[in-house]
Design a protein around this motif. Structure first.
Motif, PDB file in Angstrom:
ATOM      1  N   LEU A   7       0.835  -1.200   0.000  1.00 44.14           N
ATOM      2  CA  LEU A   7       0.000   0.000   0.000  1.00 44.14           C
ATOM      3  C   LEU A   7       0.872   1.252   0.000  1.00 44.14           C
ATOM      4  O   LEU A   7       0.624   2.187  -0.757  1.00 44.14           O
ATOM      5  CB  LEU A   7      -0.945   0.010   1.200  1.00 44.14           C
ATOM      6  CG  LEU A   7      -1.810   1.262   1.338  1.00 44.14           C
ATOM      7  CD1 LEU A   7      -2.746   1.424   0.133  1.00 44.14           C
ATOM      8  CD2 LEU A   7      -2.617   1.226   2.630  1.00 44.14           C
ATOM      9  N   LEU A   8       1.900   1.261   0.823  1.00 43.27           N
ATOM     10  CA  LEU A   8       2.793   2.414   0.900  1.00 43.27           C
ATOM     11  C   LEU A   8       3.457   2.675  -0.447  1.00 43.27           C
ATOM     12  O   LEU A   8       3.483   3.808  -0.938  1.00 43.27           O
ATOM     13  CB  LEU A   8       3.849   2.195   1.990  1.00 43.27           C
ATOM     14  CG  LEU A   8       4.841   3.332   2.206  1.00 43.27           C
ATOM     15  CD1 LEU A   8       4.131   4.617   2.603  1.00 43.27           C
ATOM     16  CD2 LEU A   8       5.872   2.945   3.257  1.00 43.27           C
ATOM     17  N   ILE A   9       3.963   1.641  -1.089  1.00 41.35           N
ATOM     18  CA  ILE A   9       4.612   1.793  -2.389  1.00 41.35           C
ATOM     19  C   ILE A   9       3.619   2.293  -3.426  1.00 41.35           C
ATOM     20  O   ILE A   9       3.908   3.208  -4.202  1.00 41.35           O
ATOM     21  CB  ILE A   9       5.280   0.475  -2.835  1.00 41.35           C
ATOM     22  CG1 ILE A   9       6.502   0.204  -1.952  1.00 41.35           C
ATOM     23  CG2 ILE A   9       5.681   0.514  -4.309  1.00 41.35           C
ATOM     24  CD1 ILE A   9       7.098  -1.185  -2.106  1.00 41.35           C
ATOM     25  N   SER A  10       2.429   1.728  -3.440  1.00 45.25           N
ATOM     26  CA  SER A  10       1.399   2.153  -4.389  1.00 45.25           C
ATOM     27  C   SER A  10       1.050   3.630  -4.193  1.00 45.25           C
ATOM     28  O   SER A  10       0.967   4.397  -5.160  1.00 45.25           O
ATOM     29  CB  SER A  10       0.152   1.287  -4.223  1.00 45.25           C
ATOM     30  OG  SER A  10      -0.923   1.791  -4.977  1.00 45.25           O
ATOM     31  N   LEU A  11       0.851   4.019  -2.942  1.00 42.14           N
ATOM     32  CA  LEU A  11       0.502   5.413  -2.661  1.00 42.14           C
ATOM     33  C   LEU A  11       1.646   6.367  -3.000  1.00 42.14           C
ATOM     34  O   LEU A  11       1.416   7.465  -3.526  1.00 42.14           O
ATOM     35  CB  LEU A  11       0.085   5.578  -1.205  1.00 42.14           C
ATOM     36  CG  LEU A  11      -1.249   4.932  -0.830  1.00 42.14           C
ATOM     37  CD1 LEU A  11      -1.427   4.905   0.682  1.00 42.14           C
ATOM     38  CD2 LEU A  11      -2.405   5.656  -1.508  1.00 42.14           C
ATOM     39  N   LEU A  12       2.873   5.961  -2.716  1.00 42.85           N
ATOM     40  CA  LEU A  12       4.013   6.820  -3.046  1.00 42.85           C
ATOM     41  C   LEU A  12       4.149   6.998  -4.552  1.00 42.85           C
ATOM     42  O   LEU A  12       4.447   8.101  -5.027  1.00 42.85           O
ATOM     43  CB  LEU A  12       5.307   6.255  -2.450  1.00 42.85           C
ATOM     44  CG  LEU A  12       5.438   6.403  -0.943  1.00 42.85           C
ATOM     45  CD1 LEU A  12       6.656   5.640  -0.432  1.00 42.85           C
ATOM     46  CD2 LEU A  12       5.512   7.869  -0.535  1.00 42.85           C
ATOM     47  N   MET A  13       3.918   5.932  -5.310  1.00 44.52           N
ATOM     48  CA  MET A  13       3.958   6.059  -6.775  1.00 44.52           C
ATOM     49  C   MET A  13       2.875   7.028  -7.254  1.00 44.52           C
ATOM     50  O   MET A  13       3.113   7.839  -8.138  1.00 44.52           O
ATOM     51  CB  MET A  13       3.796   4.692  -7.449  1.00 44.52           C
ATOM     52  CG  MET A  13       5.002   3.792  -7.264  1.00 44.52           C
ATOM     53  SD  MET A  13       6.535   4.477  -7.935  1.00 44.52           S
ATOM     54  CE  MET A  13       6.213   4.353  -9.677  1.00 44.52           C
ATOM     55  N   GLN A  14       1.694   6.970  -6.643  1.00 42.09           N
ATOM     56  CA  GLN A  14       0.622   7.905  -6.995  1.00 42.09           C
ATOM     57  C   GLN A  14       1.019   9.335  -6.643  1.00 42.09           C
ATOM     58  O   GLN A  14       0.742  10.269  -7.405  1.00 42.09           O
ATOM     59  CB  GLN A  14      -0.668   7.534  -6.283  1.00 42.09           C
ATOM     60  CG  GLN A  14      -1.295   6.248  -6.779  1.00 42.09           C
ATOM     61  CD  GLN A  14      -2.510   5.873  -5.963  1.00 42.09           C
ATOM     62  OE1 GLN A  14      -3.415   6.679  -5.797  1.00 42.09           O
ATOM     63  NE2 GLN A  14      -2.530   4.656  -5.438  1.00 42.09           N
ATOM     64  N   LEU A  15       1.684   9.510  -5.512  1.00 37.07           N
ATOM     65  CA  LEU A  15       2.156  10.838  -5.118  1.00 37.07           C
ATOM     66  C   LEU A  15       3.202  11.341  -6.105  1.00 37.07           C
ATOM     67  O   LEU A  15       3.129  12.472  -6.582  1.00 37.07           O
ATOM     68  CB  LEU A  15       2.743  10.794  -3.700  1.00 37.07           C
ATOM     69  CG  LEU A  15       3.388  12.095  -3.220  1.00 37.07           C
ATOM     70  CD1 LEU A  15       2.318  13.164  -2.975  1.00 37.07           C
ATOM     71  CD2 LEU A  15       4.207  11.855  -1.956  1.00 37.07           C
ATOM     72  N   PHE A  16       4.168  10.491  -6.430  1.00 36.56           N
ATOM     73  CA  PHE A  16       5.263  10.899  -7.302  1.00 36.56           C
ATOM     74  C   PHE A  16       4.793  11.228  -8.710  1.00 36.56           C
ATOM     75  O   PHE A  16       5.417  12.035  -9.390  1.00 36.56           O
ATOM     76  CB  PHE A  16       6.335   9.807  -7.374  1.00 36.56           C
ATOM     77  CG  PHE A  16       7.026   9.527  -6.067  1.00 36.56           C
ATOM     78  CD1 PHE A  16       7.030  10.441  -5.021  1.00 36.56           C
ATOM     79  CD2 PHE A  16       7.675   8.325  -5.869  1.00 36.56           C
ATOM     80  CE1 PHE A  16       7.662  10.178  -3.820  1.00 36.56           C
ATOM     81  CE2 PHE A  16       8.320   8.047  -4.670  1.00 36.56           C
ATOM     82  CZ  PHE A  16       8.316   8.984  -3.651  1.00 36.56           C
ATOM     83  N   THR A  17       3.702  10.609  -9.151  1.00 36.13           N
ATOM     84  CA  THR A  17       3.194  10.875 -10.499  1.00 36.13           C
ATOM     85  C   THR A  17       2.088  11.929 -10.507  1.00 36.13           C
ATOM     86  O   THR A  17       1.478  12.189 -11.540  1.00 36.13           O
ATOM     87  CB  THR A  17       2.687   9.575 -11.164  1.00 36.13           C
ATOM     88  OG1 THR A  17       1.687   8.984 -10.340  1.00 36.13           O
ATOM     89  CG2 THR A  17       3.833   8.593 -11.395  1.00 36.13           C
ATOM     90  N   GLY A  18       1.823  12.515  -9.355  1.00 40.46           N
ATOM     91  CA  GLY A  18       0.860  13.609  -9.285  1.00 40.46           C
ATOM     92  C   GLY A  18      -0.593  13.188  -9.215  1.00 40.46           C
ATOM     93  O   GLY A  18      -1.483  14.022  -9.351  1.00 40.46           O
ATOM     94  N   GLU A  19      -0.857  11.911  -8.983  1.00 43.51           N
ATOM     95  CA  GLU A  19      -2.233  11.430  -8.918  1.00 43.51           C
ATOM     96  C   GLU A  19      -2.899  11.787  -7.588  1.00 43.51           C
ATOM     97  O   GLU A  19      -4.128  11.917  -7.540  1.00 43.51           O
ATOM     98  CB  GLU A  19      -2.285   9.920  -9.134  1.00 43.51           C
ATOM     99  CG  GLU A  19      -1.801   9.483 -10.502  1.00 43.51           C
ATOM    100  CD  GLU A  19      -1.650   7.981 -10.602  1.00 43.51           C
ATOM    101  OE1 GLU A  19      -2.574   7.252 -10.173  1.00 43.51           O
ATOM    102  OE2 GLU A  19      -0.608   7.527 -11.098  1.00 43.51           O
ATOM    103  N   ILE A  20      -2.103  11.870  -6.522  1.00 38.90           N
ATOM    104  CA  ILE A  20      -2.620  12.267  -5.212  1.00 38.90           C
ATOM    105  C   ILE A  20      -1.693  13.319  -4.617  1.00 38.90           C
ATOM    106  O   ILE A  20      -0.556  13.482  -5.054  1.00 38.90           O
ATOM    107  CB  ILE A  20      -2.756  11.064  -4.233  1.00 38.90           C
ATOM    108  CG1 ILE A  20      -1.390  10.431  -3.932  1.00 38.90           C
ATOM    109  CG2 ILE A  20      -3.763  10.050  -4.737  1.00 38.90           C
ATOM    110  CD1 ILE A  20      -1.431   9.373  -2.836  1.00 38.90           C
ATOM    111  N   THR A  21      -2.186  14.017  -3.615  1.00 37.67           N
ATOM    112  CA  THR A  21      -1.398  15.037  -2.936  1.00 37.67           C
ATOM    113  C   THR A  21      -0.784  14.453  -1.662  1.00 37.67           C
ATOM    114  O   THR A  21      -1.163  13.361  -1.226  1.00 37.67           O
ATOM    115  CB  THR A  21      -2.279  16.234  -2.549  1.00 37.67           C
ATOM    116  OG1 THR A  21      -3.235  15.788  -1.567  1.00 37.67           O
ATOM    117  CG2 THR A  21      -2.987  16.828  -3.758  1.00 37.67           C
ATOM    118  N   GLU A  22       0.103  15.223  -1.047  1.00 37.54           N
ATOM    119  CA  GLU A  22       0.689  14.805   0.217  1.00 37.54           C
ATOM    120  C   GLU A  22      -0.400  14.628   1.285  1.00 37.54           C
ATOM    121  O   GLU A  22      -0.358  13.695   2.081  1.00 37.54           O
ATOM    122  CB  GLU A  22       1.729  15.814   0.706  1.00 37.54           C
ATOM    123  CG  GLU A  22       3.004  15.837  -0.108  1.00 37.54           C
ATOM    124  CD  GLU A  22       2.912  16.715  -1.366  1.00 37.54           C
ATOM    125  OE1 GLU A  22       1.815  17.261  -1.661  1.00 37.54           O
ATOM    126  OE2 GLU A  22       3.925  16.848  -2.057  1.00 37.54           O
TER     127      GLU A  22
END
Length: 107
Positions: free
Chosen positions: A12-27
């Motif tokens: 989950l952490l890796i998935s969420l970080l990838m979404q953060l890094f690609t701009g799909e979600i915010t901090e």
């Protein structure tokens, strides 16, 4: 709600970080999801854990306010994360991630 296993937590952490890094979600969206899905804690409980006010935590999750690096580091520390610099351009971030995961015999 059942607690995720260590492998599920990491995935989950890796998935969420990838979404953060690609701009799909915010901090803030990252923090809210981690707090709720990994720790199953309310804002009040989590704010007490990381020693910030509930208002500061709420503002961070809503991506408002201007928290210091020290506060951001305190808020993200329970997840093994710290505040840092990332490229603002999503295309550059994707290129950086692609280079980081590409096989490279010079490392």
């Amino acid at each position: 709600m059942k607690k995720p296993s260590p492998n599920e937590r990491e995935a989950l952490l890796i998935s969420l970080l990838m979404q953060l890094f690609t701009g799909e979600i915010t901090e803030g969206q990252l923090l809210r999801t981690l707090r709720k899905d990994l720790l199953n804690m309310s804002q009040t409980e989590y704010a007490a854990l990381v020693k910030v006010s509930r208002r500061t935590l709420s503002d961070t999750e809503r991506d408002t306010g201007s928290q210091s690096l020290a506060v951001l580091n305190a808020i993200f520390r329970p997840f093994g994360l710290k505040a840092g610099l990332l490229p603002r351009n999503p295309a550059l971030m994707k290129k950086l991630l692609a280079e980081d995961t590409a096989p490279d015999s010079t490392r």
